[in-house]
Design a protein around this motif. Structure first.
Motif, PDB file in Angstrom:
ATOM      1  N   THR A  17     106.796  82.392 -13.238  1.00  0.00           N
ATOM      2  CA  THR A  17     106.973  82.610 -11.798  1.00  0.00           C
ATOM      3  C   THR A  17     106.716  84.061 -11.430  1.00  0.00           C
ATOM      4  O   THR A  17     106.038  84.356 -10.435  1.00  0.00           O
ATOM      5  N   LEU A  18     107.250  84.971 -12.232  1.00  0.00           N
ATOM      6  CA  LEU A  18     107.054  86.399 -11.967  1.00  0.00           C
ATOM      7  C   LEU A  18     105.572  86.755 -11.982  1.00  0.00           C
ATOM      8  O   LEU A  18     105.090  87.482 -11.107  1.00  0.00           O
ATOM      9  N   VAL A  19     104.840  86.241 -12.965  1.00  0.00           N
ATOM     10  CA  VAL A  19     103.409  86.531 -13.074  1.00  0.00           C
ATOM     11  C   VAL A  19     102.666  86.012 -11.842  1.00  0.00           C
ATOM     12  O   VAL A  19     101.812  86.707 -11.273  1.00  0.00           O
ATOM     13  N   ILE A  20     103.006  84.801 -11.404  1.00  0.00           N
ATOM     14  CA  ILE A  20     102.344  84.212 -10.232  1.00  0.00           C
ATOM     15  C   ILE A  20     102.603  85.048  -8.985  1.00  0.00           C
ATOM     16  O   ILE A  20     101.676  85.400  -8.242  1.00  0.00           O
ATOM     17  N   LEU A  21     103.870  85.381  -8.746  1.00  0.00           N
ATOM     18  CA  LEU A  21     104.220  86.109  -7.525  1.00  0.00           C
ATOM     19  C   LEU A  21     103.720  87.554  -7.557  1.00  0.00           C
ATOM     20  O   LEU A  21     103.277  88.089  -6.533  1.00  0.00           O
ATOM     21  N   MET A  22     103.774  88.177  -8.733  1.00  0.00           N
ATOM     22  CA  MET A  22     103.258  89.539  -8.844  1.00  0.00           C
ATOM     23  C   MET A  22     101.742  89.552  -8.673  1.00  0.00           C
ATOM     24  O   MET A  22     101.180  90.477  -8.081  1.00  0.00           O
ATOM     25  N   GLY A  23     101.077  88.516  -9.184  1.00  0.00           N
ATOM     26  CA  GLY A  23      99.632  88.416  -9.016  1.00  0.00           C
ATOM     27  C   GLY A  23      99.250  88.309  -7.549  1.00  0.00           C
ATOM     28  O   GLY A  23      98.327  88.985  -7.079  1.00  0.00           O
ATOM     29  N   ALA A  24      99.983  87.470  -6.811  1.00  0.00           N
ATOM     30  CA  ALA A  24      99.725  87.329  -5.374  1.00  0.00           C
ATOM     31  C   ALA A  24      99.976  88.644  -4.649  1.00  0.00           C
ATOM     32  O   ALA A  24      99.226  89.031  -3.747  1.00  0.00           O
ATOM     33  N   SER A  25     101.019  89.346  -5.056  1.00  0.00           N
ATOM     34  CA  SER A  25     101.353  90.630  -4.434  1.00  0.00           C
ATOM     35  C   SER A  25     100.277  91.677  -4.713  1.00  0.00           C
ATOM     36  O   SER A  25      99.927  92.476  -3.836  1.00  0.00           O
ATOM     37  N   MET A  26      99.726  91.670  -5.921  1.00  0.00           N
ATOM     38  CA  MET A  26      98.689  92.641  -6.280  1.00  0.00           C
ATOM     39  C   MET A  26      97.406  92.402  -5.492  1.00  0.00           C
ATOM     40  O   MET A  26      96.710  93.349  -5.125  1.00  0.00           O
ATOM     41  N   VAL A  42      96.432  90.493   9.674  1.00  0.00           N
ATOM     42  CA  VAL A  42      95.534  90.163  10.786  1.00  0.00           C
ATOM     43  C   VAL A  42      94.078  90.296  10.355  1.00  0.00           C
ATOM     44  O   VAL A  42      93.231  89.458  10.688  1.00  0.00           O
ATOM     45  N   ALA A  43      93.790  91.342   9.591  1.00  0.00           N
ATOM     46  CA  ALA A  43      92.405  91.603   9.174  1.00  0.00           C
ATOM     47  C   ALA A  43      91.944  90.673   8.056  1.00  0.00           C
ATOM     48  O   ALA A  43      90.746  90.564   7.795  1.00  0.00           O
ATOM     49  N   ASN A  44      92.890  90.016   7.403  1.00  0.00           N
ATOM     50  CA  ASN A  44      92.538  89.164   6.255  1.00  0.00           C
ATOM     51  C   ASN A  44      93.116  87.762   6.424  1.00  0.00           C
ATOM     52  O   ASN A  44      93.789  87.240   5.532  1.00  0.00           O
ATOM     53  N   GLU A  45      92.830  87.165   7.568  1.00  0.00           N
ATOM     54  CA  GLU A  45      93.352  85.820   7.829  1.00  0.00           C
ATOM     55  C   GLU A  45      92.851  84.802   6.812  1.00  0.00           C
ATOM     56  O   GLU A  45      93.510  83.788   6.560  1.00  0.00           O
ATOM     57  N   ASP A  46      91.677  85.074   6.238  1.00  0.00           N
ATOM     58  CA  ASP A  46      91.133  84.149   5.248  1.00  0.00           C
ATOM     59  C   ASP A  46      91.891  84.211   3.925  1.00  0.00           C
ATOM     60  O   ASP A  46      91.643  83.414   3.019  1.00  0.00           O
ATOM     61  N   MET A  47      92.831  85.153   3.809  1.00  0.00           N
ATOM     62  CA  MET A  47      93.612  85.283   2.574  1.00  0.00           C
ATOM     63  C   MET A  47      94.939  84.529   2.653  1.00  0.00           C
ATOM     64  O   MET A  47      95.824  84.738   1.827  1.00  0.00           O
ATOM     65  N   GLN A  48      95.077  83.650   3.634  1.00  0.00           N
ATOM     66  CA  GLN A  48      96.335  82.927   3.783  1.00  0.00           C
ATOM     67  C   GLN A  48      96.593  81.958   2.629  1.00  0.00           C
ATOM     68  O   GLN A  48      97.700  81.445   2.491  1.00  0.00           O
ATOM     69  N   TRP A  49      95.564  81.729   1.807  1.00  0.00           N
ATOM     70  CA  TRP A  49      95.768  80.898   0.617  1.00  0.00           C
ATOM     71  C   TRP A  49      96.777  81.528  -0.340  1.00  0.00           C
ATOM     72  O   TRP A  49      97.339  80.842  -1.200  1.00  0.00           O
ATOM     73  N   LEU A  50      97.015  82.837  -0.159  1.00  0.00           N
ATOM     74  CA  LEU A  50      98.026  83.482  -0.997  1.00  0.00           C
ATOM     75  C   LEU A  50      99.398  82.847  -0.784  1.00  0.00           C
ATOM     76  O   LEU A  50     100.224  82.813  -1.697  1.00  0.00           O
ATOM     77  N   GLY A  51      99.627  82.350   0.432  1.00  0.00           N
ATOM     78  CA  GLY A  51     100.887  81.663   0.703  1.00  0.00           C
ATOM     79  C   GLY A  51     101.045  80.427  -0.165  1.00  0.00           C
ATOM     80  O   GLY A  51     102.147  80.116  -0.630  1.00  0.00           O
ATOM     81  N   LEU A  52      99.935  79.728  -0.409  1.00  0.00           N
ATOM     82  CA  LEU A  52      99.980  78.548  -1.279  1.00  0.00           C
ATOM     83  C   LEU A  52     100.275  78.947  -2.720  1.00  0.00           C
ATOM     84  O   LEU A  52     100.996  78.246  -3.436  1.00  0.00           O
ATOM     85  N   SER A 102     109.367  82.772   4.685  1.00  0.00           N
ATOM     86  CA  SER A 102     109.299  83.763   5.763  1.00  0.00           C
ATOM     87  C   SER A 102     108.013  84.577   5.683  1.00  0.00           C
ATOM     88  O   SER A 102     107.364  84.840   6.700  1.00  0.00           O
ATOM     89  N   SER A 103     107.642  84.968   4.479  1.00  0.00           N
ATOM     90  CA  SER A 103     106.412  85.750   4.303  1.00  0.00           C
ATOM     91  C   SER A 103     105.181  84.932   4.681  1.00  0.00           C
ATOM     92  O   SER A 103     104.248  85.448   5.307  1.00  0.00           O
ATOM     93  N   SER A 104     105.187  83.654   4.313  1.00  0.00           N
ATOM     94  CA  SER A 104     104.065  82.784   4.671  1.00  0.00           C
ATOM     95  C   SER A 104     103.995  82.588   6.183  1.00  0.00           C
ATOM     96  O   SER A 104     102.905  82.596   6.778  1.00  0.00           O
TER      97      SER A 104
END
Length: 202
Positions: A17-26, A42-52, A102-104
């Protein structure tokens, strides 16, 4: 309660879990202020897949939580501190999920309502922070009690208890908080993963 092998595999999911969440954060990078973070969203709306991706991390966290509760209860169900400790991972899971959701939600609202996005990001930070505190507090209790009861490998349990309490206190110390989060929390998860692997191989 899960069997020993299922519990063991579940305990390894904390580090996953830590690796997944840290990877998304990086991928998102480190913005200095919430305004910068909202601007990035706002500038990276196409990056919303990070929420998934973060949701996947939330699911592996659920598996880890089940393993933690099963492991703690298998040590001694009649021990009061361990009973209390078994509820902390569940509380940590709920708080962490609040943070993830909340972040998503902030990512989805950033373009339309910056104020709402700011509030959601703050809520996400608080939820994630308190979730980590609950987890490390549970590590401290289970590690310390197990060490005193001579349950499990003494070195591992002693280190888990020590890293747990130092991390729990450390996150509230401004000059030490970052170290506690970036070093001690991963160390805790690695120790628990090692315990899990031992259970799988037993």
């Amino acid at each position: 309660m899960l069997n020993s092998k299922a519990t063991g595999w579940s305990l390894t999911m904390g580090f996953v879990t830590l690796v997944i969440l840290m990877g998304a954060s990086m991928v998102q990078g480190n913005q200095e202020t919430k305004a910068d973070e909202i601007a990035w969203l706002v500038a990276n709306e196409d990056m919303q897949w990070l929420g998934l991706v973060e949701m996947v991390g939330g699911l592996t966290m659920l598996v880890f939580t089940a393993g933690m509760i099963s492991w703690i209860r298998s040590i001694d169900e009649s021990n009061a501190p361990l009973t209390y400790a078994s509820y902390l991972p569940l509380l940590g899971l709920v708080l962490s999920w609040v943070g993830i959701i909340s972040s998503s939600a902030a990512a989805n609202t950033a373009a339309d309502n910056a104020d709402a996005a700011y509030a959601l990001l703050r809520l996400g930070d608080i939820g994630g922070f308190l979730g980590i505190v609950m987890m490390m507090l549970s590590f401290f209790i289970v590690g310390t009690v197990s060490y005193l009861k001579k349950s499990g490998a003494p070195v591992l349990m002693g280190l888990l208890g020590l890293a747990g309490i130092v991390g729990t206190i450390g996150v509230f110390i401004p000059a030490f908080g970052f170290v506690a989060f970036m070093l001690l929390f991963p160390v805790n998860l690695i120790l628990v993963a090692i315990i899990g692997i031992q259970k799988v191989r037993a």
